[in-house]
Motif scaffolding. Sequence first.
Motif, PDB file in Angstrom:
ATOM      1  N   GLU A  92       0.839  -1.187   0.000  1.00 60.07           N
ATOM      2  CA  GLU A  92       0.000   0.000   0.000  1.00 60.07           C
ATOM      3  C   GLU A  92       0.877   1.242   0.000  1.00 60.07           C
ATOM      4  OE1 GLU A  92      -1.869   1.378   3.828  1.00 60.07           O
ATOM      5  OE2 GLU A  92      -1.382  -0.690   4.398  1.00 60.07           O
ATOM      6  N   GLN A  93       0.409   2.256  -0.681  1.00 59.77           N
ATOM      7  CA  GLN A  93       1.112   3.529  -0.743  1.00 59.77           C
ATOM      8  C   GLN A  93       0.953   4.243   0.593  1.00 59.77           C
ATOM      9  OE1 GLN A  93       2.892   4.383  -3.379  1.00 59.77           O
ATOM     10  NE2 GLN A  93       3.542   6.344  -2.590  1.00 59.77           N
ATOM     11  N   ALA A  94       2.066   4.693   1.163  1.00 55.59           N
ATOM     12  CA  ALA A  94       2.014   5.395   2.444  1.00 55.59           C
ATOM     13  C   ALA A  94       1.338   6.752   2.265  1.00 55.59           C
ATOM     14  CB  ALA A  94       3.417   5.578   3.003  1.00 55.59           C
ATOM     15  N   ILE A  95       0.548   7.130   3.265  1.00 47.75           N
ATOM     16  CA  ILE A  95      -0.084   8.445   3.286  1.00 47.75           C
ATOM     17  C   ILE A  95       0.933   9.413   3.892  1.00 47.75           C
ATOM     18  CG2 ILE A  95      -1.953   9.833   4.260  1.00 47.75           C
ATOM     19  CD1 ILE A  95      -3.585   7.178   4.424  1.00 47.75           C
ATOM     20  N   LYS A  96       1.285  10.449   3.143  1.00 49.29           N
ATOM     21  CA  LYS A  96       2.246  11.443   3.631  1.00 49.29           C
ATOM     22  C   LYS A  96       1.475  12.598   4.263  1.00 49.29           C
ATOM     23  CE  LYS A  96       5.657  10.075   0.298  1.00 49.29           C
ATOM     24  NZ  LYS A  96       6.656  10.415  -0.670  1.00 49.29           N
ATOM     25  N   VAL A  97       1.831  12.908   5.508  1.00 49.08           N
ATOM     26  CA  VAL A  97       1.107  13.937   6.256  1.00 49.08           C
ATOM     27  C   VAL A  97       2.058  14.577   7.271  1.00 49.08           C
ATOM     28  CG1 VAL A  97       0.245  12.277   7.970  1.00 49.08           C
ATOM     29  CG2 VAL A  97      -1.024  14.383   7.557  1.00 49.08           C
ATOM     30  N   SER A  98       1.848  15.846   7.545  1.00 50.50           N
ATOM     31  CA  SER A  98       2.646  16.507   8.582  1.00 50.50           C
ATOM     32  C   SER A  98       2.033  16.200   9.943  1.00 50.50           C
ATOM     33  CB  SER A  98       2.683  18.018   8.356  1.00 50.50           C
ATOM     34  OG  SER A  98       1.413  18.577   8.611  1.00 50.50           O
ATOM     35  N   ALA A  99       2.837  16.276  10.980  1.00 45.13           N
ATOM     36  CA  ALA A  99       2.335  16.065  12.344  1.00 45.13           C
ATOM     37  C   ALA A  99       1.258  17.095  12.655  1.00 45.13           C
ATOM     38  CB  ALA A  99       3.478  16.154  13.351  1.00 45.13           C
ATOM     39  N   LYS A 100       1.455  18.308  12.175  1.00 46.40           N
ATOM     40  CA  LYS A 100       0.499  19.393  12.418  1.00 46.40           C
ATOM     41  C   LYS A 100      -0.862  19.054  11.800  1.00 46.40           C
ATOM     42  CE  LYS A 100       0.652  24.368  12.440  1.00 46.40           C
ATOM     43  NZ  LYS A 100       1.407  25.548  12.045  1.00 46.40           N
ATOM     44  N   LYS A 101      -0.874  18.585  10.535  1.00 45.69           N
ATOM     45  CA  LYS A 101      -2.136  18.259   9.867  1.00 45.69           C
ATOM     46  C   LYS A 101      -2.789  17.038  10.511  1.00 45.69           C
ATOM     47  CE  LYS A 101      -4.411  17.241   5.486  1.00 45.69           C
ATOM     48  NZ  LYS A 101      -5.686  17.291   6.140  1.00 45.69           N
TER      49      LYS A 101
ATOM     50  N   VAL B 291       4.946  10.481   8.460  1.00 42.71           N
ATOM     51  CA  VAL B 291       4.612  11.694   9.201  1.00 42.71           C
ATOM     52  C   VAL B 291       5.877  12.518   9.413  1.00 42.71           C
ATOM     53  CG1 VAL B 291       3.552  12.613  11.289  1.00 42.71           C
ATOM     54  CG2 VAL B 291       2.738  10.450  10.336  1.00 42.71           C
ATOM     55  N   SER B 292       5.812  13.792   9.025  1.00 40.08           N
ATOM     56  CA  SER B 292       6.949  14.700   9.155  1.00 40.08           C
ATOM     57  C   SER B 292       6.667  15.739  10.221  1.00 40.08           C
ATOM     58  CB  SER B 292       7.203  15.441   7.844  1.00 40.08           C
ATOM     59  OG  SER B 292       7.193  14.574   6.762  1.00 40.08           O
ATOM     60  N   GLY B 293       7.705  16.112  10.928  1.00 40.51           N
ATOM     61  CA  GLY B 293       7.543  17.161  11.921  1.00 40.51           C
ATOM     62  C   GLY B 293       8.818  17.409  12.689  1.00 40.51           C
ATOM     63  N   LYS B 294       8.741  18.356  13.593  1.00 44.72           N
ATOM     64  CA  LYS B 294       9.862  18.720  14.440  1.00 44.72           C
ATOM     65  C   LYS B 294       9.741  17.942  15.750  1.00 44.72           C
ATOM     66  CE  LYS B 294      11.379  22.834  14.119  1.00 44.72           C
ATOM     67  NZ  LYS B 294      11.728  24.255  14.159  1.00 44.72           N
ATOM     68  N   ILE B 295      10.843  17.397  16.221  1.00 46.44           N
ATOM     69  CA  ILE B 295      10.839  16.601  17.441  1.00 46.44           C
ATOM     70  C   ILE B 295      10.618  17.496  18.655  1.00 46.44           C
ATOM     71  CG2 ILE B 295      12.199  15.093  18.939  1.00 46.44           C
ATOM     72  CD1 ILE B 295      13.623  14.099  16.384  1.00 46.44           C
ATOM     73  N   ALA B 296       9.575  17.177  19.433  1.00 48.78           N
ATOM     74  CA  ALA B 296       9.288  17.884  20.684  1.00 48.78           C
ATOM     75  C   ALA B 296      10.079  17.268  21.831  1.00 48.78           C
ATOM     76  CB  ALA B 296       7.791  17.842  20.993  1.00 48.78           C
ATOM     77  N   SER B 297      10.183  15.923  21.842  1.00 49.48           N
ATOM     78  CA  SER B 297      10.978  15.227  22.857  1.00 49.48           C
ATOM     79  C   SER B 297      11.139  13.769  22.459  1.00 49.48           C
ATOM     80  CB  SER B 297      10.336  15.328  24.247  1.00 49.48           C
ATOM     81  OG  SER B 297       9.139  14.596  24.297  1.00 49.48           O
ATOM     82  N   ILE B 298      12.088  13.129  23.106  1.00 51.24           N
ATOM     83  CA  ILE B 298      12.332  11.701  22.909  1.00 51.24           C
ATOM     84  C   ILE B 298      12.324  11.095  24.304  1.00 51.24           C
ATOM     85  CG2 ILE B 298      13.895   9.951  21.992  1.00 51.24           C
ATOM     86  CD1 ILE B 298      15.067  12.538  20.381  1.00 51.24           C
TER      87      ILE B 298
ATOM     88  N   TRP C  98       8.132  12.167  20.240  1.00 58.50           N
ATOM     89  CA  TRP C  98       6.984  13.067  20.211  1.00 58.50           C
ATOM     90  C   TRP C  98       7.233  14.128  19.160  1.00 58.50           C
ATOM     91  CZ3 TRP C  98       2.549  12.340  22.907  1.00 58.50           C
ATOM     92  CH2 TRP C  98       2.579  11.444  23.974  1.00 58.50           C
ATOM     93  N   LEU C  99       6.292  14.280  18.223  1.00 59.03           N
ATOM     94  CA  LEU C  99       6.402  15.298  17.186  1.00 59.03           C
ATOM     95  C   LEU C  99       5.510  16.479  17.527  1.00 59.03           C
ATOM     96  CD1 LEU C  99       6.243  12.966  14.051  1.00 59.03           C
ATOM     97  CD2 LEU C  99       8.269  13.873  15.207  1.00 59.03           C
ATOM     98  N   LYS C 100       6.052  17.659  17.395  1.00 61.87           N
ATOM     99  CA  LYS C 100       5.319  18.882  17.706  1.00 61.87           C
ATOM    100  C   LYS C 100       4.238  19.106  16.655  1.00 61.87           C
ATOM    101  CE  LYS C 100       6.102  23.753  18.633  1.00 61.87           C
ATOM    102  NZ  LYS C 100       7.089  24.822  18.696  1.00 61.87           N
TER     103      LYS C 100
END
Length: 157
Positions: free
Chosen positions: A54-63, A86-93, A104-106
């Motif tokens: 299956e084709q992966a769904i590309k989405v931002s953490a924000k969306k 899922v793309s985003g900025k790391i909030a914490s590990i 955790w993605l912001k």
Amino acid sequence: MKALKWIGIALVALVVIGAIFGGGKDKAPATVENESGSTQQAAQEAPEAAPAQEQAIKVSAKKLHQDYEDNEAAADDVYKGKQLEVSGKIASIDKDAFDNTIVWLKAKDEFNRVMAKMSEAEAPKAKTLKKGQEVTVSCKGSTRIIGSPTLDECAIL
């Protein structure tokens, strides 16, 4: 009456914890007794032919977070059980109670985040990441727990 309230809260908390860290993996294979009385592992049913990748769904953490905020039921229809990138900025590990590595993605701010539970194989790689770093993870979509969309079996791309 207050005691019933606290019992209800405790039960809800246990259900949430079970959903986040729930078992199901590491189940023992079924055994059967043969004619001589000894037991052996039951034959596994042959898996059906694997479906096309299956084709992966590309989405931002924000969306992803916003979609769950807007309508959790509809977001589950789109994301739950699907392969996501899922793309985003790391909030914490962090580590959870079962020693799993969580990235955790912001989404909006420090209180609105997406939880990416790393696979065991990816945990060492996740430990090299830094807070504030942009990252893309490939995960299986789960659901929203305590306000945060959750992702399982994550790998860093």
